[in-house]
Design an enzyme around this catalytic site. Sequence first.
Site, mmCIF file in Angstrom:
data_model
loop_
_atom_site.group_PDB
_atom_site.id
_atom_site.type_symbol
_atom_site.label_atom_id
_atom_site.label_comp_id
_atom_site.label_asym_id
_atom_site.label_seq_id
_atom_site.Cartn_x
_atom_site.Cartn_y
_atom_site.Cartn_z
ATOM 1 N N ARG A 91 0.845 -1.189 0.000
ATOM 2 C CA ARG A 91 0.000 0.000 0.000
ATOM 3 C C ARG A 91 0.878 1.234 0.000
ATOM 4 N NH1 ARG A 91 2.220 2.210 3.700
ATOM 5 N NH2 ARG A 91 0.599 3.780 3.681
ATOM 6 N N GLY A 92 0.178 2.413 -0.143
ATOM 7 C CA GLY A 92 0.922 3.644 -0.347
ATOM 8 C C GLY A 92 1.019 3.835 -1.854
ATOM 9 N N ALA A 93 0.659 5.029 -2.318
ATOM 10 C CA ALA A 93 0.508 5.222 -3.766
ATOM 11 C C ALA A 93 1.728 4.782 -4.586
ATOM 12 C CB ALA A 93 0.147 6.683 -4.040
ATOM 13 N N ASN A 104 -5.775 12.301 0.107
ATOM 14 C CA ASN A 104 -4.858 11.492 0.913
ATOM 15 C C ASN A 104 -5.711 10.767 1.949
ATOM 16 O OD1 ASN A 104 -2.171 10.581 1.554
ATOM 17 N ND2 ASN A 104 -2.303 11.777 3.429
ATOM 18 N N LYS A 105 -5.075 9.943 2.746
ATOM 19 C CA LYS A 105 -5.775 9.119 3.726
ATOM 20 C C LYS A 105 -6.806 9.919 4.511
ATOM 21 C CE LYS A 105 -5.531 5.638 4.138
ATOM 22 N NZ LYS A 105 -6.483 4.723 3.462
ATOM 23 N N GLN A 109 -2.435 2.984 9.830
ATOM 24 C CA GLN A 109 -1.143 3.060 9.136
ATOM 25 C C GLN A 109 -0.148 3.937 9.905
ATOM 26 O OE1 GLN A 109 -4.099 3.399 7.687
ATOM 27 N NE2 GLN A 109 -4.137 2.688 5.584
ATOM 28 N N ARG A 167 -7.930 -0.887 -6.612
ATOM 29 C CA ARG A 167 -8.179 0.288 -5.749
ATOM 30 C C ARG A 167 -8.367 1.509 -6.664
ATOM 31 N NH1 ARG A 167 -4.448 1.168 -0.604
ATOM 32 N NH2 ARG A 167 -6.303 2.265 0.114
ATOM 33 N N ASP A 225 -2.403 10.650 -2.634
ATOM 34 C CA ASP A 225 -2.731 9.573 -3.580
ATOM 35 C C ASP A 225 -3.067 10.102 -4.958
ATOM 36 O OD1 ASP A 225 -3.107 8.300 -0.845
ATOM 37 O OD2 ASP A 225 -3.218 6.607 -2.224
HETATM 38 O O1 MRU Z 1 -4.678 3.230 2.100
HETATM 39 P P1 MRU Z 1 -3.192 3.462 2.004
HETATM 40 O O2 MRU Z 1 -2.451 2.954 3.184
HETATM 41 O O3 MRU Z 1 -2.634 2.965 0.692
HETATM 42 O O4 MRU Z 1 -3.069 5.033 2.003
HETATM 43 C C1 MRU Z 1 -1.796 5.603 1.904
HETATM 44 C C2 MRU Z 1 -1.793 7.070 1.957
HETATM 45 O O5 MRU Z 1 -2.808 7.725 2.101
HETATM 46 C C3 MRU Z 1 -0.465 7.719 1.721
HETATM 47 O O6 MRU Z 1 -0.373 8.927 2.412
HETATM 48 C C4 MRU Z 1 -0.287 7.996 0.220
HETATM 49 O O7 MRU Z 1 -0.567 6.854 -0.530
HETATM 50 C C5 MRU Z 1 1.074 8.489 -0.100
HETATM 51 S S1 MRU Z 1 2.304 7.275 0.142
HETATM 52 C C6 MRU Z 1 3.800 7.986 -0.273
#
Ligand code: MRU
Length: 354
Positions: free
Chosen positions: A51-53, A254-255, A203, A94, A244
């Site tokens: 996970r994480g973009a 973002n999250k 997270q 996703r 994201d």
């Molecule tokens: O649902 P996730 O854990 O994939 O969400 C991640 C985030 O919101 C991060 O802040 C974003 O993807 C940037 S990661 C460099």
Amino acid sequence: MNALSLDTVVLADNKKEMIILDQTLLPGEIKYLTLSKAEDIWEAIYALRVRGAPAIGVAAGYGIYIVASQLETDDMDAFVKNFKEKKAYLDSSRPTAVNLSWALNRMEKVLEENRDKLTVAQMKERLCQEADAIREEDIAISRSIGNLGFELLHHGDGILTHCNAGTLATAKYGTALAPVYIALEHGWDDLHVFCDETRPLLQGARLSAFEMQTAGVDTTLICDNMASITMKRGKINIVFVGCDRVASNGDFANKIGTSGVAILAKHYGIPFYVCAPSSTIDMSLKSGDEIVIEERPAEEVTEMWYAKRMAPEGVKVNNPAFDVTDHSLVTGIITEKGIAYAPFDKAFEKLGIK
Ligand code: MRU
């Protein structure tokens, strides 16, 4: 052990499988999964094992290379047809992080540009190189963002971050936490990182706190609703978050909870920076209203992480996984090409982001 030494996504030596760190088990267990089936790769992205973009983008690059290469054929038309079907499938895992479709489109571009020039065997090799390049570039991009973010820091600063945009969210270093890693390389040992817990999937607690603590940084975990008092007490000098998807006007997803942090930062006069590889900037979108927000299962709110269910059976639950922060709340957007300040559309153009 330092989390920076953990590889989030790599190609196996046999070049037929990818190896991912299962982030759902962190910080209690460090376990790697070897994946090659399209369904398993889809599930690993959907379930946030990877996970994480940016890390999702790397997984998508390797994923489409691996599953497309499983077709034994010399017929390029058949190879292309199968590639496109698998691409659409992986793309459905996703919706919000643009890096998923960005990486898949980049791989498809290589396919289209070379379909009349290469044999299927050569194409497989070429796709493998492209997926490797996505990963290698991600490491360089994260370091550039880290260097630019580091310039904004002062000795003794308190940094607030939300969710995890650290090394675990990328191929290495991260985006929002990259400035801290660069500071460590410069011998700074006096930064304080505050990690929002980040309900419902934690997270911040499970990943950012783990990363920062194992890197030897002074780390404090706070629940999401404690950001205001932490700011009011003067503990936070700067906010760094990841993203994201960024729209051309600077609105960004973002999250879930990020927009609340931005509103608080504005209230308390604290600089709020978004760390965004240019691959996360979606110039096709005029504003954040066009960003699709992922909705996730109710169980993540009602029972996940609890020893027993914590909400009445049958209660209605909303579980949007992301929110959109208005560009008016953003001090600057740190890309690998430079820092963009408002008006963001003009700044992106100047930085050569199309
Ligand atoms: O649902 P996730 O854990 O994939 O969400 C991640 C985030 O919101 C991060 O802040 C974003 O993807 C940037 S990661 C460099």
